[in-house]
Design a protein around this motif. Sequence first.
Motif, PDB file in Angstrom:
ATOM      1  N   TYR A   1      -5.438  16.765  59.693  1.00 32.68           N
ATOM      2  CA  TYR A   1      -6.666  16.265  60.300  1.00 32.68           C
ATOM      3  C   TYR A   1      -6.341  14.946  61.006  1.00 32.68           C
ATOM      4  O   TYR A   1      -5.962  13.965  60.363  1.00 32.68           O
ATOM      5  CB  TYR A   1      -7.709  16.046  59.191  1.00 32.68           C
TER       6      TYR A   1
ATOM      7  N   GLY B   1      -7.543  11.705  63.232  1.00 29.06           N
ATOM      8  CA  GLY B   1      -8.762  10.940  63.531  1.00 29.06           C
ATOM      9  C   GLY B   1      -9.728  11.059  62.377  1.00 29.06           C
ATOM     10  O   GLY B   1     -10.892  11.422  62.525  1.00 29.06           O
TER      11      GLY B   1
ATOM     12  N   THR C   1     -16.065  13.981  57.758  1.00 24.92           N
ATOM     13  CA  THR C   1     -15.771  15.415  57.914  1.00 24.92           C
ATOM     14  C   THR C   1     -14.631  15.837  56.994  1.00 24.92           C
ATOM     15  O   THR C   1     -14.644  16.942  56.430  1.00 24.92           O
ATOM     16  CB  THR C   1     -15.430  15.736  59.390  1.00 24.92           C
TER      17      THR C   1
ATOM     18  N   GLU D   1      -5.247   8.459  60.229  1.00 19.03           N
ATOM     19  CA  GLU D   1      -6.203   7.515  60.836  1.00 19.03           C
ATOM     20  C   GLU D   1      -5.452   6.256  61.224  1.00 19.03           C
ATOM     21  O   GLU D   1      -4.702   5.704  60.434  1.00 19.03           O
ATOM     22  CB  GLU D   1      -7.333   7.210  59.839  1.00 19.03           C
ATOM     23  N   ILE D   2      -5.685   5.801  62.473  1.00 13.50           N
ATOM     24  CA  ILE D   2      -4.927   4.655  62.966  1.00 13.50           C
ATOM     25  C   ILE D   2      -5.557   3.316  62.555  1.00 13.50           C
ATOM     26  O   ILE D   2      -4.847   2.329  62.361  1.00 13.50           O
ATOM     27  CB  ILE D   2      -4.786   4.736  64.518  1.00 13.50           C
TER      28      ILE D   2
ATOM     29  N   ASP E   1      -0.393   6.372  63.754  1.00 19.09           N
ATOM     30  CA  ASP E   1      -0.826   6.742  65.098  1.00 19.09           C
ATOM     31  C   ASP E   1      -0.483   8.215  65.351  1.00 19.09           C
ATOM     32  O   ASP E   1       0.694   8.588  65.303  1.00 19.09           O
ATOM     33  CB  ASP E   1      -0.086   5.827  66.086  1.00 19.09           C
ATOM     34  N   ALA E   2      -1.505   9.009  65.635  1.00 16.59           N
ATOM     35  CA  ALA E   2      -1.277  10.448  65.868  1.00 16.59           C
ATOM     36  C   ALA E   2      -0.441  10.699  67.118  1.00 16.59           C
ATOM     37  O   ALA E   2       0.039  11.806  67.335  1.00 16.59           O
ATOM     38  CB  ALA E   2      -2.614  11.173  65.959  1.00 16.59           C
TER      39      ALA E   2
ATOM     40  N   ASP F   1      -9.937  14.909  66.158  1.00 16.29           N
ATOM     41  CA  ASP F   1     -11.116  14.212  66.700  1.00 16.29           C
ATOM     42  C   ASP F   1     -10.739  12.747  66.883  1.00 16.29           C
ATOM     43  O   ASP F   1     -11.090  11.907  66.068  1.00 16.29           O
ATOM     44  CB  ASP F   1     -12.272  14.366  65.683  1.00 16.29           C
TER      45      ASP F   1
ATOM     46  N   GLN G   1      -9.536   9.913  72.534  1.00 17.47           N
ATOM     47  CA  GLN G   1      -8.600   9.115  73.334  1.00 17.47           C
ATOM     48  C   GLN G   1      -8.350   9.810  74.663  1.00 17.47           C
ATOM     49  O   GLN G   1      -8.469  11.030  74.770  1.00 17.47           O
ATOM     50  CB  GLN G   1      -7.252   8.971  72.602  1.00 17.47           C
TER      51      GLN G   1
HETATM   52  C1  LIG Z   1     -14.868   9.862  66.395  1.00 14.80           C
HETATM   53  S1  LIG Z   1     -13.925   9.123  65.137  1.00 14.80           S
HETATM   54  C2  LIG Z   1     -13.592  10.425  64.014  1.00 14.80           C
HETATM   55  C3  LIG Z   1     -14.740  10.865  63.134  1.00 14.80           C
HETATM   56  C4  LIG Z   1     -14.278  11.821  62.074  1.00 14.80           C
HETATM   57  N1  LIG Z   1     -13.459  12.881  62.635  1.00 14.80           N
HETATM   58  C5  LIG Z   1     -15.405  12.474  61.311  1.00 14.80           C
HETATM   59  O1  LIG Z   1     -15.946  13.485  61.779  1.00 14.80           O
HETATM   60  O2  LIG Z   1     -15.723  11.999  60.224  1.00 14.80           O
HETATM   61  C6  LIG Z   1     -12.363   8.960  65.900  1.00 14.80           C
HETATM   62  C7  LIG Z   1     -11.326   8.332  64.993  1.00 14.80           C
HETATM   63  O3  LIG Z   1     -10.038   8.533  65.553  1.00 14.80           O
HETATM   64  C8  LIG Z   1      -9.261   7.402  65.271  1.00 14.80           C
HETATM   65  N2  LIG Z   1      -8.135   7.384  66.212  1.00 14.80           N
HETATM   66  C9  LIG Z   1      -8.159   7.069  67.530  1.00 14.80           C
HETATM   67  N3  LIG Z   1      -6.929   7.149  68.063  1.00 14.80           N
HETATM   68  C10 LIG Z   1      -6.108   7.541  67.064  1.00 14.80           C
HETATM   69  C11 LIG Z   1      -4.717   7.791  66.994  1.00 14.80           C
HETATM   70  N4  LIG Z   1      -3.932   7.667  68.079  1.00 14.80           N
HETATM   71  N5  LIG Z   1      -4.188   8.161  65.813  1.00 14.80           N
HETATM   72  C12 LIG Z   1      -4.980   8.305  64.709  1.00 14.80           C
HETATM   73  N6  LIG Z   1      -6.304   8.067  64.718  1.00 14.80           N
HETATM   74  C13 LIG Z   1      -6.869   7.690  65.885  1.00 14.80           C
HETATM   75  C14 LIG Z   1     -10.235   6.241  65.461  1.00 14.80           C
HETATM   76  O4  LIG Z   1      -9.763   5.055  64.829  1.00 14.80           O
HETATM   77  C15 LIG Z   1     -11.488   6.809  64.841  1.00 14.80           C
HETATM   78  O5  LIG Z   1     -11.607   6.469  63.489  1.00 14.80           O
END
Ligand SMILES: C[S@@+](CC[C@H](N)C(=O)[O-])C[C@H]1O[C@@H](n2cnc3c(N)ncnc32)[C@H](O)[C@@H]1O
Length: 223
Positions: A75, A77, A83, A101-102, A126-127, A146, A149
Amino acid sequence: MELKKVIDRVYWLLDKRRTLVTLSAYGEKSVYGEKIFNFGGKIYREWVPYRSKFSAAFYKGLNGVDIKDSYKVLYLGASSGTTVSHVSDIVGTNGQVFAVEIAEEMAVNLILLAEERNNIFPIVDDARKPENYKIDIPMCDLLYQDVAQRDQTDIFIKNSDLFLKSGKIGIFAIKTRSIDVSTDPKEVVRNEIRKLRGKFDILREINLYPYQKDHSLLILRKK
Ligand SMILES: C[S@@+](CC[C@H](N)C(=O)[O-])C[C@H]1O[C@@H](n2cnc3c(N)ncnc32)[C@H](O)[C@@H]1O
């Protein structure tokens, strides 16, 4: 009240209105303020479509997807785990959810959640750099992403190449405004789908309005 099965451990609770719920794999604690239902001696957690794009997809007509008991899920993000907590219910105590999660401030809650749900494995990274967590993750049965980006499609392809079993499902929440604010959202989704076609069969595209603005959820099968 009556329960109608959608997929394993996901149900519509039918009363005056329909409410999507997951059968809790970890007791009766509410994770993000969602309602808890005790029905027939089992605990169900409301899966709120305004808080989770995966839930919104069911409200918008998704009626089956290959996720079940014991599955390994990557999973991307994970945020604070809203979720993720429902995915954790679905795969059950024999499953595993690797949650990337970043943002450290979001990961704090995710780590707390993982202390209560031992099928969640938080990875603060970082994904875009899956090589960083390659050693921690096996080949998975489902990839959910999710991240909102601009380069979200590249991130999805990179992670799928490394971690998704072929023939298995990817669920990809596309935030059109993160990619391009000036182009028609439908066109943005079409362009991203074009990039995915070589590696995936496109099974469904679900626009998540009115539960989530500027979002589509793609259901893909890795070739
Ligand atoms: C819209 S939120 C996600 C909500 C979550 N999926 C839920 O439904 O509960 C997007 C998340 O992606 C994370 N994110 C953004 N770029 C990222 C990356 N390159 N690697 C990991 N996480 C990232 C953000 O910090 C944020 O917490």
